[in-house]
Scaffold this active site. Sequence first.
Site, PDB file in Angstrom:
ATOM      1  N   ALA A 133      47.804  28.553  52.814  1.00 37.21           N
ATOM      2  CA  ALA A 133      46.675  27.626  52.865  1.00 37.21           C
ATOM      3  C   ALA A 133      45.760  27.994  54.029  1.00 37.21           C
ATOM      4  O   ALA A 133      46.092  27.724  55.183  1.00 37.21           O
ATOM      5  CB  ALA A 133      47.181  26.190  53.007  1.00 37.21           C
ATOM      6  N   GLY A 140      34.650  29.649  53.585  1.00 35.58           N
ATOM      7  CA  GLY A 140      35.351  30.444  52.586  1.00 35.58           C
ATOM      8  C   GLY A 140      36.065  31.616  53.208  1.00 35.58           C
ATOM      9  O   GLY A 140      37.216  31.527  53.614  1.00 35.58           O
ATOM     10  N   ASP A 253      46.788  42.454  56.511  1.00 37.76           N
ATOM     11  CA  ASP A 253      47.033  43.890  56.394  1.00 37.76           C
ATOM     12  C   ASP A 253      48.131  44.171  55.378  1.00 37.76           C
ATOM     13  O   ASP A 253      48.227  45.279  54.837  1.00 37.76           O
ATOM     14  CB  ASP A 253      47.425  44.477  57.756  1.00 37.76           C
ATOM     15  CG  ASP A 253      46.299  44.363  58.778  1.00 37.76           C
ATOM     16  OD1 ASP A 253      45.148  44.152  58.358  1.00 37.76           O
ATOM     17  OD2 ASP A 253      46.578  44.482  59.978  1.00 37.76           O
ATOM     18  N   GLY A 355      32.944  46.278  22.140  1.00 35.82           N
ATOM     19  CA  GLY A 355      32.035  45.516  21.291  1.00 35.82           C
ATOM     20  C   GLY A 355      32.541  44.116  21.007  1.00 35.82           C
ATOM     21  O   GLY A 355      33.141  43.464  21.863  1.00 35.82           O
ATOM     22  N   GLU A 379      41.617  36.555  49.359  1.00 34.18           N
ATOM     23  CA  GLU A 379      42.044  37.456  50.437  1.00 34.18           C
ATOM     24  C   GLU A 379      40.855  38.163  51.089  1.00 34.18           C
ATOM     25  O   GLU A 379      40.996  39.274  51.613  1.00 34.18           O
ATOM     26  CB  GLU A 379      43.049  38.491  49.919  1.00 34.18           C
ATOM     27  CG  GLU A 379      44.367  37.918  49.470  1.00 34.18           C
ATOM     28  CD  GLU A 379      45.145  37.240  50.581  1.00 34.18           C
ATOM     29  OE1 GLU A 379      45.701  37.928  51.437  1.00 34.18           O
ATOM     30  OE2 GLU A 379      45.182  35.992  50.581  1.00 34.18           O
TER      31      GLU A 379
END
Length: 402
Positions: A133, A140, A253, A355, A379
Amino acid sequence: MINLEIPKKAKALVNQAHQAAAEVFRPNSRKYDRAEHAYPTELDMLASLLDGLNSSGEGGAGASGVRKDDNNEDKGNRNGGNLSTVLGAIEMCWGDVALLLSMPRQGLGNAAIASVANDEQLERFKGKWAAMAITEPSFGSDSAAVSATAELDGDEYIINGEKIFVTAGERADCVVVWATLDKSKGRAAIKSFVVEKGTPGFEVVRLEHKLGIRASDTAVLRFENCRVPKENLLGSPEVDTKTGFAGVMQTFDNTRPMVAAMAVGVARAALEETRRVLEDAGVDIDYDKPANAQSAAAATFLQLEADYEAAYLLTLESAWMADNRKPNSLQASMAKAKAGRSGVDITLRCVELAGAYGYTEESLLEKWSRDAKILDIFEGTQQIQQLIIARRLLGKSSAELK
């Protein structure tokens, strides 16, 4: 000489991950895309298998982390847990991204715990499914803007704040929450805390309805005077203006190569399906001829394959560097930026090449194009990755280059 073959020690894992993707993920992909927020019960047995692989040291297709040893000795070239995780994730996401994100005990929070928890915490949270979290309503991708607070009160921290877009936020057993110890001290005061479900003051507010990865629950969480033991803080409680935030950011990382691997897996799935569609339509893709000497469809497909290969190799490089204790912040962002953008471009172009067939629910091409978009966002967005890359290449700080 760089050997681009899959390491022998990882081949069994790759085969097992592909088998799981082909027999469990792919057959249920459309089912749980339609049944948003329904728990995929088919994953429970598969999760137990991954737990066994992880505990045996063979590695799995889910969360892993880099454990820094005290000596940091050079033990030669190593192909370890991070590379195995990336290779496994590619295969699993060839099956379905959302179902991988729904795997019990393989959350992004697990990667954070695996990376920075001490030995006592590793043992205490062993077997827990941990979500991550970070994002809040007020920001953001700028992780330094965390406004959720954690105040030490005796032997507990009191956490207050709201988190949004939390993957597995409802299903996970616990959540790794980013909060600040002191807003006046800036990013250095941001720490991560493990908050277990059922803790008073911790509430799941709602689940989001999304464009893609619908099988994965994405939650809004609220913390109101939520008390957690001080032993649940990951890393040092000291506020160090030089390394404090860098320690928390180390998690990325490890997780950014994993997200890049997800994008690579989806892109490969789309390319394989598109190749089949083109061949059925009589389009010949010839690797012995220049692209401009072939049909427009074949030339486009070759271009997309080249883009895929670049993303794949960058992803492997970033994971290999983590296994070999090499600083990989630059490479992790490069892999995430390239794979995230390529995943979106490739899946959308594959819909175009196929298509009307690519646009209908007759195939999974339209679904993959929807799923791919989030892999360029979470991330750290495309723009944030490019900013990080620029800072690393130019030697600029976040204050010098915004």
